[in-house]
Design an enzyme around this catalytic site. Structure first.
Site, PDB file in Angstrom:
ATOM      1  N   CYS A 111      60.078  35.559  27.901  1.00 22.07           N
ATOM      2  CA  CYS A 111      59.243  34.358  27.932  1.00 22.07           C
ATOM      3  C   CYS A 111      58.858  34.070  29.372  1.00 22.07           C
ATOM      4  O   CYS A 111      59.709  34.095  30.268  1.00 22.07           O
ATOM      5  CB  CYS A 111      60.002  33.176  27.341  1.00 22.07           C
ATOM      6  SG  CYS A 111      59.041  31.646  27.280  1.00 22.07           S
TER       7      CYS A 111
ATOM      8  N   HIS B 266      55.803  33.890  18.592  1.00 25.35           N
ATOM      9  CA  HIS B 266      56.422  33.325  19.795  1.00 25.35           C
ATOM     10  C   HIS B 266      55.680  32.071  20.252  1.00 25.35           C
ATOM     11  O   HIS B 266      56.291  31.037  20.540  1.00 25.35           O
ATOM     12  CB  HIS B 266      56.417  34.396  20.894  1.00 25.35           C
ATOM     13  CG  HIS B 266      57.036  33.983  22.184  1.00 25.35           C
ATOM     14  ND1 HIS B 266      58.221  34.515  22.630  1.00 25.35           N
ATOM     15  CD2 HIS B 266      56.622  33.127  23.153  1.00 25.35           C
ATOM     16  CE1 HIS B 266      58.523  33.986  23.815  1.00 25.35           C
ATOM     17  NE2 HIS B 266      57.554  33.135  24.149  1.00 25.35           N
ATOM     18  N   GLU B 267      54.349  32.156  20.309  1.00 26.90           N
ATOM     19  CA  GLU B 267      53.568  31.017  20.810  1.00 26.90           C
ATOM     20  C   GLU B 267      53.560  29.861  19.809  1.00 26.90           C
ATOM     21  O   GLU B 267      53.578  28.693  20.215  1.00 26.90           O
ATOM     22  CB  GLU B 267      52.147  31.446  21.163  1.00 26.90           C
ATOM     23  CG  GLU B 267      52.057  32.535  22.234  1.00 26.90           C
ATOM     24  CD  GLU B 267      52.821  32.248  23.513  1.00 26.90           C
ATOM     25  OE1 GLU B 267      53.015  31.071  23.878  1.00 26.90           O
ATOM     26  OE2 GLU B 267      53.259  33.212  24.167  1.00 26.90           O
TER      27      GLU B 267
ATOM     28  N   HIS C 191      56.515  27.856  20.414  1.00 31.99           N
ATOM     29  CA  HIS C 191      56.325  26.908  21.521  1.00 31.99           C
ATOM     30  C   HIS C 191      55.633  25.635  21.034  1.00 31.99           C
ATOM     31  O   HIS C 191      56.002  24.522  21.444  1.00 31.99           O
ATOM     32  CB  HIS C 191      55.493  27.533  22.644  1.00 31.99           C
ATOM     33  CG  HIS C 191      56.280  28.374  23.595  1.00 31.99           C
ATOM     34  ND1 HIS C 191      57.414  27.931  24.252  1.00 31.99           N
ATOM     35  CD2 HIS C 191      56.074  29.635  24.032  1.00 31.99           C
ATOM     36  CE1 HIS C 191      57.878  28.890  25.035  1.00 31.99           C
ATOM     37  NE2 HIS C 191      57.084  29.935  24.921  1.00 31.99           N
TER      38      HIS C 191
END
Length: 194
Positions: free
Chosen positions: A106, A148-149, A152
């Protein structure tokens, strides 16, 4: 702005680190697709490029909006770049679900990597930078990036998905590397490896 302009006109911003509350708080939806969003997206593309990332969420530059940019290869090795506002992730279920373990990192935790199993592919639906509906389906690096995003956007970092052992491994690598990354990285470049 057109995508080519977004990818060429931004200013690199510092990437915030995992200790910042914005990375652990669900983002608010994008409702205004005007000039302020366009400027933010251009800066996010510039920042992602400077950091040599696959993708970057707005929270990683300190803005709690539900949007991320991506610029990486898919399962066919084709480079794809784009924007997804207000992402909704769909993951395979049942017989279609296959986990793939890859080493993940990250940009907000520089130098820290650990193996993480995620579904082999993903579909992400949302809005593009003009507010038009967009759907992206991918495997490979892009498929992982979508997951992954979107994490977030939901206030989660990939370390939250790791076992205690995986978190220790990641923390050790981060601690060994973090001195190379200035507080305003990637505005100021990382120091070369010894």
């Amino acid at each position: 702005m057109e995508m080519s302009q977004l990818r060429a006109s931004g200013t690199v911003r510092p990437i915030v680190r995992w200790s910042e509350p914005v990375l652990h708080t669900p983002a608010r939806p994008v409702t205004d697709f005007g000039p302020d969003l366009q400027a933010l997206l251009a800066d996010m593309f510039a920042t992602n490029t400077a950091a040599e990332g696959a993708g970057l969420a707005a929270a990683q530059v300190g803005v709690g909006l539900a949007v991320f940019v991506y610029d990486c290869t898919d399962e066919n090795g084709k480079r794809r770049a784009g924007v997804i506002c207000n992402p909704e992730l769909e993951l395979p279920q049942g017989d279609e679900r296959r986990l793939v373990e890859l080493t993940e990192g990250c940009l907000s935790y520089p130098g820290g990597y650990a193996p993480l199993a995620r579904p082999s592919h993903a579909t992400c639906r949302g809005r593009d930078h003009h507010g038009e509906p967009v759907t992206v389906t991918a495997a490979g690096i892009l498929g992982r990036c979508l997951q992954h995003e979107t994490d977030h956007i939901n206030g989660m970092v990939f370390g939250d998905r790791l076992s205690a052992r995986g978190r220790r491994q990641m923390r050790t690598l981060h601690e060994e590397a973090v001195s190379r990354y200035p507080d305003d990285w990637p505005v100021s470049p990382a120091a070369p490896r010894d």
